[in-house]
Design an enzyme around this catalytic site. Structure first.
Site, PDB file in Angstrom:
ATOM      1  N   SER A  87       0.947  -1.082  -0.106  1.00  0.00           N
ATOM      2  CA  SER A  87       0.167   0.085   0.220  1.00  0.00           C
ATOM      3  C   SER A  87       0.835   1.242   0.172  1.00  0.00           C
ATOM      4  CB  SER A  87      -0.799   0.024   1.197  1.00  0.00           C
ATOM      5  OG  SER A  87      -0.007  -0.022   2.511  1.00  0.00           O
ATOM      6  N   CYS A 141      -3.542  -5.234  -7.875  1.00  0.00           N
ATOM      7  CA  CYS A 141      -3.099  -3.916  -8.110  1.00  0.00           C
ATOM      8  C   CYS A 141      -3.336  -3.433  -9.558  1.00  0.00           C
ATOM      9  CB  CYS A 141      -1.388  -3.763  -7.878  1.00  0.00           C
ATOM     10  SG  CYS A 141      -0.555  -4.634  -9.002  1.00  0.00           S
TER      11      CYS A 141
HETATM   12  P1  NAD Z   1       0.057  -3.184   2.903  1.00  0.00           P
HETATM   13  O1  NAD Z   1       1.150  -1.968   2.767  1.00  0.00           O
HETATM   14  O2  NAD Z   1      -0.825  -3.497   4.156  1.00  0.00           O
HETATM   15  O3  NAD Z   1       1.423  -4.476   3.323  1.00  0.00           O
HETATM   16  C1  NAD Z   1       2.625  -4.732   2.600  1.00  0.00           C
HETATM   17  C2  NAD Z   1       3.628  -5.131   3.661  1.00  0.00           C
HETATM   18  O4  NAD Z   1       3.985  -4.143   4.498  1.00  0.00           O
HETATM   19  C3  NAD Z   1       3.304  -6.097   4.483  1.00  0.00           C
HETATM   20  O5  NAD Z   1       4.461  -6.909   4.718  1.00  0.00           O
HETATM   21  C4  NAD Z   1       3.132  -5.503   5.900  1.00  0.00           C
HETATM   22  O6  NAD Z   1       3.478  -6.266   6.835  1.00  0.00           O
HETATM   23  C5  NAD Z   1       3.921  -4.071   5.907  1.00  0.00           C
HETATM   24  N1  NAD Z   1       3.231  -3.091   6.323  1.00  0.00           N
HETATM   25  C6  NAD Z   1       2.001  -2.742   6.329  1.00  0.00           C
HETATM   26  N2  NAD Z   1       1.538  -1.521   6.905  1.00  0.00           N
HETATM   27  C7  NAD Z   1       2.898  -1.206   7.524  1.00  0.00           C
HETATM   28  C8  NAD Z   1       3.086   0.151   8.013  1.00  0.00           C
HETATM   29  N3  NAD Z   1       2.320   0.837   8.447  1.00  0.00           N
HETATM   30  N4  NAD Z   1       4.513   0.189   8.198  1.00  0.00           N
HETATM   31  C9  NAD Z   1       5.371  -0.458   7.926  1.00  0.00           C
HETATM   32  N5  NAD Z   1       5.173  -1.826   7.259  1.00  0.00           N
HETATM   33  C10 NAD Z   1       3.779  -2.064   7.034  1.00  0.00           C
HETATM   34  O7  NAD Z   1      -0.263  -3.854   1.796  1.00  0.00           O
HETATM   35  P2  NAD Z   1      -1.430  -4.997   1.513  1.00  0.00           P
HETATM   36  O8  NAD Z   1      -2.734  -4.884   1.965  1.00  0.00           O
HETATM   37  O9  NAD Z   1      -0.757  -6.337   1.848  1.00  0.00           O
HETATM   38  O10 NAD Z   1      -1.519  -5.051  -0.124  1.00  0.00           O
HETATM   39  C11 NAD Z   1      -2.234  -4.549  -0.980  1.00  0.00           C
HETATM   40  C12 NAD Z   1      -1.782  -3.101  -1.443  1.00  0.00           C
HETATM   41  O11 NAD Z   1      -0.671  -3.426  -2.270  1.00  0.00           O
HETATM   42  C13 NAD Z   1      -2.715  -2.328  -2.560  1.00  0.00           C
HETATM   43  O12 NAD Z   1      -2.528  -1.056  -2.319  1.00  0.00           O
HETATM   44  C14 NAD Z   1      -2.255  -2.757  -3.818  1.00  0.00           C
HETATM   45  O13 NAD Z   1      -2.454  -1.836  -4.877  1.00  0.00           O
HETATM   46  C15 NAD Z   1      -0.677  -2.804  -3.447  1.00  0.00           C
HETATM   47  N6  NAD Z   1      -0.266  -3.639  -4.585  1.00  0.00           N
HETATM   48  C16 NAD Z   1       0.715  -2.991  -5.574  1.00  0.00           C
HETATM   49  C17 NAD Z   1       1.415  -3.678  -6.521  1.00  0.00           C
HETATM   50  C18 NAD Z   1       2.169  -3.133  -7.432  1.00  0.00           C
HETATM   51  O14 NAD Z   1       3.084  -3.658  -8.134  1.00  0.00           O
HETATM   52  N7  NAD Z   1       1.978  -1.806  -7.526  1.00  0.00           N
HETATM   53  C19 NAD Z   1       1.309  -5.042  -6.506  1.00  0.00           C
HETATM   54  C20 NAD Z   1       0.348  -5.725  -5.737  1.00  0.00           C
HETATM   55  C21 NAD Z   1       0.021  -5.088  -4.599  1.00  0.00           C
END
Ligand code: NAD
Length: 519
Positions: free
Chosen positions: A249, A304
């Site tokens: 995210s 995504c």
């Molecule tokens: P997320 O950001 O919640 O989690 C991703 C990772 O970050 C996890 O390993 C998590 O433990 C860590 N994380 C989460 N919140 C955090 C914080 N506040 N501080 C530090 N680390 C943190 O994402 P998600 O919900 O697992 O995935 C969905 C998101 O990913 C969507 O926004 C989607 O668009 C995006 N995404 C983007 C792509 C791309 O290639 N652009 C691909 C897949 C997913």
């Protein structure tokens, strides 16, 4: 139904990366080639999104465990970075074979932990496998440059050398593909890697680690730690880690980019998206509606590259009722059930956030032409299901348009001209993907030339490049300067070392004269 659920449960429990001494198994760490029980006092429950039953617990790795992972990577780097490129290539050939052979096992685990349909789960593995296959070409990909006689008897050679210990932080939505965007590319370049998979579905990563062992990848080349924010902070701050690959995210990605870069690390950060499908009235109607339906609602919109926004240009807006008819036919069910088109969302929180955004859209003036908020899936009443939902008459100022909903919700907008549609897309802060549907080549070319988005489909709803290219999200969807996989990925995981050498010709003659017996 429940039989196949039991089957995937039992596959889950047999795997050796779960400690199953108690009724709810604990996910293990992968340290120096072995699966180890964490000593942590903090654990995160992992729920099956179709039932909300707890299926395992994920540790928040202790500081000592995370230090062990980095130490193991640092030690392994000493020999792995000097291992022949052919040996590293051979490991990728082995891994390619093993991932293929374990496709169904990986897919069952993804469906259980993440919720997507088994077909989508196989696709998840397949898209990662293609990166592994690309890595098998490392002997050509990693070639440097050279030039003879840059000055008299002086040559310059530039080598692509590995960075050292790298880190990968992954999201929940592609539990096999995204780890495989990272660790195969990193290690085939001669790096080692610490992975922190999503705490919501680390099972696929653990199974891949078992395959890494079988593929002959030496202990310590890849290590896995678990956790959430504390583990992320550790990876951003540890001085032995040279780079961070992040997908997830905006909130986490911007934070990690800032903190990692401030500590001198190379960071690539793929973040959120709002992808628009632009429909011209000359498009092939049936093909376009089929593409929109699959791309908006498939995988419960948790891609995504989901096409979460449609912009109807001119008279194409009259097709919306036919789109609704198609969306109504989609079967919402647990991912392992036969015929399911889309499964549940990842968590009750993600579902209620999507419902709030739908409600806010209605309040701001959108018309809900299809409403999936009250769906009940028989046998899975406690699952996080949301049915396909269409909000029509959405304006760019609406909250439901500004936020990434990340659920099976399509926002529908209208434009009078192609140029107006282009300007809507270009005004959106995200730049991950977009698609135009038309039979007019000139219109398609005008669109692809003027659209400011990193991945553009022409009659292709989800234009994700294969790994001989790179995943080229742009603007608000990507921070960094080298994208994932392909040439860009090699660029990210290597640095250039340039050797300038001066071997004087007269010294060759001189050495023959002083050591006549050497030959
Ligand atoms: P997320 O950001 O919640 O989690 C991703 C990772 O970050 C996890 O390993 C998590 O433990 C860590 N994380 C989460 N919140 C955090 C914080 N506040 N501080 C530090 N680390 C943190 O994402 P998600 O919900 O697992 O995935 C969905 C998101 O990913 C969507 O926004 C989607 O668009 C995006 N995404 C983007 C792509 C791309 O290639 N652009 C691909 C897949 C997913």
């Amino acid at each position: 139904g429940s039989n196949s659920l039991k089957l995937s449960h039992s596959i889950h429990l047999q795997q050796k990366f779960y400690a199953s001494s108690c009724s709810i198994p604990n996910v293990k760490l992968f340290l120096n080639g072995s699966f180890k029980e964490s000593q942590s006092k903090k654990w995160i429950d992992l729920h099956n999104p179709a039932t909300n039953e707890v299926i395992c617990r994920v540790p928040e790795s202790t500081n000592d465990e995370m230090l062990d992972a980095v130490k193991s990577c640092k030690e392994a780097f000493k020999t792995w970075s000097k291992t022949t490129v052919m040996k590293r290539q051979e490991c990728m050939f082995n891994l390619q074979h093993l991932v293929k052979a374990n496709m169904d096992k990986l897919a069952a685990n993804i469906t259980l932990e993440q919720g997507k349909t088994l077909d989508d789960a196989r696709g998840d593995v397949m898209r990662g496998l293609q990166v592994v296959e690309h890595c098998c070409s490392i002997t050509s990909l990693i070639l440097g440059d050279s030039l003879m006689n840059i000055s008299s008897a002086m040559d310059t050679i530039s080598y692509r050398v590995p960075l050292g210990v790298t880190a990968g932080i992954t999201p929940f939505n592609f539990p096999a593909m995204i780890p495989m965007w990272m660790f195969p590319m990193s290690i085939v370049c001669g790096n080692t890697m610490v992975i922190k998979p999503s705490e919501r579905d680390p099972g696929a990563t653990m199974l891949l680690m078992e395959l890494c062992n079988q593929a002959g990848i030496p202990p310590g080349v890849v290590n896995v730690i678990h956790g959430a924010k504390d583990a992320v902070n550790f990876l951003c701050d540890n001085p032995d880690i040279k780079s961070i690959s992040f997908v997830g995210s905006d909130q986490a990605g911007k934070y990690i980019y800032g903190r990692g870069s401030a500590n001198g690390k190379k960071v690539q950060s793929n973040m959120g998206a709002k992808n628009h499908g632009v429909v011209l009235p000359d498009a092939n109607k049936e093909a376009t509606l089929a593409a929109l339906t699959g791309a908006a609602f498939g995988a419960a919109g948790q891609r995504c590259m989901a096409l979460s926004t449609v912009v109807w240009v001119g008279e194409s807006k009259n097709w919306i009722s036919e789109l609704i008819e198609r969306a109504k036919k989609l079967k919402v069910n647990a991912g392992h059930e036969k015929g399911a088109d889309l499964g549940p969302m990842i968590s009750p929180k993600a579902k209620s956030r999507a419902i709030d955004l739908i409600s806010s859209g209605i309040k701001e003036g959108a018309e809900v032409l299809l409403d999936g908020r009250d769906i009940v899936v028989p046998g899975y009443e406690k699952g996080n299901f949301l049915g396909p939902t269409v909000l029509h008459g959405v304006k760019p100022t609406f909250e439901c348009y500004k936020e990434e909903i990340f659920g099976p919700v399509l926002c529908s907008l209208e434009a009078d001209t192609l140029d107006e549609a282009i300007s809507i897309v270009n005004s959106n802060p995200y730049g991950n993907g977009t698609a135009i549907f038309t039979t007019n080549g000139a219109a398609a070319r005008r669109f692809s030339e003027n659209i400011d988005v990193g991945q553009v489909g022409i009659n292709v709803p989800i234009p994700v490049p294969l790994p001989m290219f790179s995943f080229t999200g742009s603007r608000g969807s990507f921070w960094g300067d080298s994208n994932f996989y392909g040439k860009q990925g090699i660029n990210f995981y290597t640095q250039i070392k340039t050797v300038i050498q001066h071997w004087r010709s007269e010294d060759a003659v001189a050495s023959q004269q002083t050591s006549p017996t050497v030959m």
